[in-house]
Structure formats: structure tokens, C-alpha cells
Motif scaffolding. Sequence first.
Motif, PDB file in Angstrom:
ATOM      1  N   GLN A   1       0.828  -1.603  -0.079  1.00  0.00           N
ATOM      2  CA  GLN A   1       0.564  -0.139  -0.098  1.00  0.00           C
ATOM      3  C   GLN A   1       1.173   1.163   0.072  1.00  0.00           C
ATOM      4  O   GLN A   1       0.725   2.381  -0.821  1.00  0.00           O
ATOM      5  CB  GLN A   1      -1.364  -0.261   1.120  1.00  0.00           C
ATOM      6  CG  GLN A   1      -2.205  -0.714   0.823  1.00  0.00           C
ATOM      7  CD  GLN A   1      -2.869  -0.864   2.405  1.00  0.00           C
ATOM      8  OE1 GLN A   1      -2.301  -0.698   3.487  1.00  0.00           O
ATOM      9  NE2 GLN A   1      -4.258  -1.386   2.052  1.00  0.00           N
ATOM     10  N   ILE A   2       2.193   1.464   0.843  1.00  0.00           N
ATOM     11  CA  ILE A   2       3.069   3.028   1.028  1.00  0.00           C
ATOM     12  C   ILE A   2       3.329   2.614  -0.340  1.00  0.00           C
ATOM     13  O   ILE A   2       3.571   4.138  -1.081  1.00  0.00           O
ATOM     14  CB  ILE A   2       4.002   2.493   1.800  1.00  0.00           C
ATOM     15  CG1 ILE A   2       2.931   2.317   3.224  1.00  0.00           C
ATOM     16  CG2 ILE A   2       4.775   2.917   2.298  1.00  0.00           C
ATOM     17  CD1 ILE A   2       3.588   2.188   4.351  1.00  0.00           C
ATOM     18  N   ASP A   3       4.253   1.408  -1.257  1.00  0.00           N
ATOM     19  CA  ASP A   3       4.558   1.503  -2.435  1.00  0.00           C
ATOM     20  C   ASP A   3       4.034   2.508  -3.172  1.00  0.00           C
ATOM     21  O   ASP A   3       4.116   2.860  -4.074  1.00  0.00           O
ATOM     22  CB  ASP A   3       5.393   0.383  -3.214  1.00  0.00           C
ATOM     23  CG  ASP A   3       6.377  -0.306  -2.205  1.00  0.00           C
ATOM     24  OD1 ASP A   3       6.770   0.237  -1.221  1.00  0.00           O
ATOM     25  OD2 ASP A   3       6.979  -1.451  -2.141  1.00  0.00           O
ATOM     26  N   LYS A   4       2.496   1.539  -3.562  1.00  0.00           N
ATOM     27  CA  LYS A   4       1.548   2.413  -4.368  1.00  0.00           C
ATOM     28  C   LYS A   4       1.181   4.051  -4.343  1.00  0.00           C
ATOM     29  O   LYS A   4       1.298   4.250  -5.276  1.00  0.00           O
ATOM     30  CB  LYS A   4      -0.078   1.240  -4.558  1.00  0.00           C
ATOM     31  CG  LYS A   4      -1.048   2.052  -5.000  1.00  0.00           C
ATOM     32  CD  LYS A   4      -2.134   0.345  -4.821  1.00  0.00           C
ATOM     33  CE  LYS A   4      -3.676   1.520  -5.643  1.00  0.00           C
ATOM     34  NZ  LYS A   4      -4.435   1.262  -5.172  1.00  0.00           N
ATOM     35  N   LEU A   5       0.805   4.281  -2.866  1.00  0.00           N
ATOM     36  CA  LEU A   5       0.634   5.284  -2.798  1.00  0.00           C
ATOM     37  C   LEU A   5       1.586   5.871  -3.523  1.00  0.00           C
ATOM     38  O   LEU A   5       1.629   7.388  -3.460  1.00  0.00           O
ATOM     39  CB  LEU A   5       0.242   5.657  -1.009  1.00  0.00           C
ATOM     40  CG  LEU A   5      -1.002   5.099  -1.136  1.00  0.00           C
ATOM     41  CD1 LEU A   5      -1.748   5.707   0.730  1.00  0.00           C
ATOM     42  CD2 LEU A   5      -2.434   5.890  -1.750  1.00  0.00           C
TER      43      LEU A   5
ATOM     44  N   GLN B   1       1.830   6.917  -7.055  1.00  0.00           N
ATOM     45  CA  GLN B   1       1.093   7.890  -7.043  1.00  0.00           C
ATOM     46  C   GLN B   1       1.539   9.076  -7.331  1.00  0.00           C
ATOM     47  O   GLN B   1       1.248  10.350  -7.644  1.00  0.00           O
ATOM     48  CB  GLN B   1      -0.202   7.473  -6.868  1.00  0.00           C
ATOM     49  CG  GLN B   1      -0.871   6.118  -7.717  1.00  0.00           C
ATOM     50  CD  GLN B   1      -2.096   5.584  -7.084  1.00  0.00           C
ATOM     51  OE1 GLN B   1      -2.537   5.801  -6.237  1.00  0.00           O
ATOM     52  NE2 GLN B   1      -2.599   5.319  -7.903  1.00  0.00           N
ATOM     53  N   VAL B   2       1.956   9.487  -5.612  1.00  0.00           N
ATOM     54  CA  VAL B   2       1.662  10.976  -5.198  1.00  0.00           C
ATOM     55  C   VAL B   2       3.052  11.342  -6.207  1.00  0.00           C
ATOM     56  O   VAL B   2       3.225  12.827  -6.342  1.00  0.00           O
ATOM     57  CB  VAL B   2       2.361  10.613  -3.705  1.00  0.00           C
ATOM     58  CG1 VAL B   2       3.041  12.326  -3.586  1.00  0.00           C
ATOM     59  CG2 VAL B   2       0.860  10.572  -2.971  1.00  0.00           C
ATOM     60  N   ALA B   3       4.340  10.527  -5.425  1.00  0.00           N
ATOM     61  CA  ALA B   3       5.528  11.044  -6.783  1.00  0.00           C
ATOM     62  C   ALA B   3       5.111  10.994  -8.609  1.00  0.00           C
ATOM     63  O   ALA B   3       6.150  11.846  -8.847  1.00  0.00           O
ATOM     64  CB  ALA B   3       6.572   9.781  -6.717  1.00  0.00           C
ATOM     65  N   GLN B   4       4.223  10.933  -8.953  1.00  0.00           N
ATOM     66  CA  GLN B   4       3.575  10.574 -10.363  1.00  0.00           C
ATOM     67  C   GLN B   4       3.006  12.420 -10.442  1.00  0.00           C
ATOM     68  O   GLN B   4       3.333  13.006 -11.473  1.00  0.00           O
ATOM     69  CB  GLN B   4       2.488   9.687 -11.204  1.00  0.00           C
ATOM     70  CG  GLN B   4       2.466   9.859 -12.145  1.00  0.00           C
ATOM     71  CD  GLN B   4       0.980   8.868 -11.772  1.00  0.00           C
ATOM     72  OE1 GLN B   4       0.155   8.772 -11.440  1.00  0.00           O
ATOM     73  NE2 GLN B   4       1.669   7.568 -13.156  1.00  0.00           N
ATOM     74  N   GLY B   5       3.070  13.585  -9.008  1.00  0.00           N
ATOM     75  CA  GLY B   5       3.107  14.470  -9.690  1.00  0.00           C
ATOM     76  C   GLY B   5       1.115  14.488  -9.894  1.00  0.00           C
ATOM     77  O   GLY B   5       0.070  14.273 -10.110  1.00  0.00           O
ATOM     78  N   GLY B   6       1.036  16.062  -8.863  1.00  0.00           N
ATOM     79  CA  GLY B   6      -0.575  15.639  -8.934  1.00  0.00           C
ATOM     80  C   GLY B   6      -1.605  15.417  -7.724  1.00  0.00           C
ATOM     81  O   GLY B   6      -2.536  16.199  -7.144  1.00  0.00           O
ATOM     82  N   TYR B   7      -0.651  14.377  -7.494  1.00  0.00           N
ATOM     83  CA  TYR B   7      -1.652  13.832  -6.064  1.00  0.00           C
ATOM     84  C   TYR B   7      -1.079  14.152  -4.516  1.00  0.00           C
ATOM     85  O   TYR B   7       0.132  14.494  -5.132  1.00  0.00           O
ATOM     86  CB  TYR B   7      -1.670  12.775  -6.516  1.00  0.00           C
ATOM     87  CG  TYR B   7      -2.428  11.982  -7.500  1.00  0.00           C
ATOM     88  CD1 TYR B   7      -3.880  11.390  -7.447  1.00  0.00           C
ATOM     89  CD2 TYR B   7      -1.346  11.478  -8.716  1.00  0.00           C
ATOM     90  CE1 TYR B   7      -4.593  10.998  -9.193  1.00  0.00           C
ATOM     91  CE2 TYR B   7      -2.826  11.001  -9.888  1.00  0.00           C
ATOM     92  CZ  TYR B   7      -3.860  11.522  -9.616  1.00  0.00           C
ATOM     93  OH  TYR B   7      -5.100  10.453 -10.392  1.00  0.00           O
TER      94      TYR B   7
END
Length: 158
Positions: A91-95, A98-104
Motif C-alpha cells: 500500500q505504501i509503495d502504491k501510494l 502515485q504521489v511521486a507521479q505528480g498532482g496527487y
Amino acid sequence: MAREEGRKLIAQNKKARHDYNIEDRVEAGIVLTGTEVKSLRAGRASLVDGYAFIDGGEAWLDAVNIPAYAQGTWTNHPPRRKRKLLLHRHQIDKLAGQVAQGGYTLVPLSLYFSDGRAKVELALAKGKREYDKRHALRERQDKREAERAMRMRNRLGE
């Protein structure tokens, strides 16, 4: 003493639903001290400025206000300290991805007790622009007016 069952809501972040588009939700446990738990059981907490972040492979909740326990002494906690979140590694890796992807961003939506354990509902969210917020308010107002007109029509038709 009997074990608690069910879900008892402590605090909600209604402003988050107005300011963000919610993409995904995750339930996480929180590492708390004794006086924090007592303060939460009294129903005192605020999620308004709170946010979560991932640092060094661990999830953290910051800027959530859990006021000092009234009967606490020198053992009381700082009200706005950083608190560790309990999530599975995947779960931590997934989040984090997605946060590192930008905008989230990770925003706490609600704080509650589930079967006696403190939990927080986190949302993976994307910020709304000002015109999106106005548009959502306008849609809600139009829907309310339409429902009101339908009720009036049904009353007059009877």
C-alpha cells in the motif's frame, strides 16, 4: 470490560471533499500515545489542516490536531505532532508511486475507532481549481432547486 465493536466516528474533514477530487481511499492505523487515545475517546480532534506523506518507506500523518487530554499531567502529548501510519508495504509503495507521479496528495478524510482501534481514512486526491469548486456548488444548488420545484408541483397536483 467488554471489547468495543463497530465504528465510532471522531472527526471528518468535509473541506477536503470540497477542495479535492478524491481518486482512491485507504484505511490506515495510527500509532498513538495513551493521552492521545483518551482525548480521541472524548471526541476531540480536527483534521482540517492535516495531510499525510511518505518518507523513507514509512507513511506519516502531520498537522492533525488532537488536543491535550484535560486530566493529563506531564505525560500529555504535543497536539500537532507527526504520527506514524500503519499500512502494508504494498500500500505504501502504491501510494508513494502515485504521489511521486505528480498532482496527487494524501488527505485524511475521517478519523474513527473501528473495533476499538483508532483508524484514519486517507484519500489519494487531486486538487480542484477555483472554477471547479464554483461549478460543483452551482450544480448542487441547481439540483436542490429542481427537487424543491418537483415537491411543490407534487403538492399542488394532489
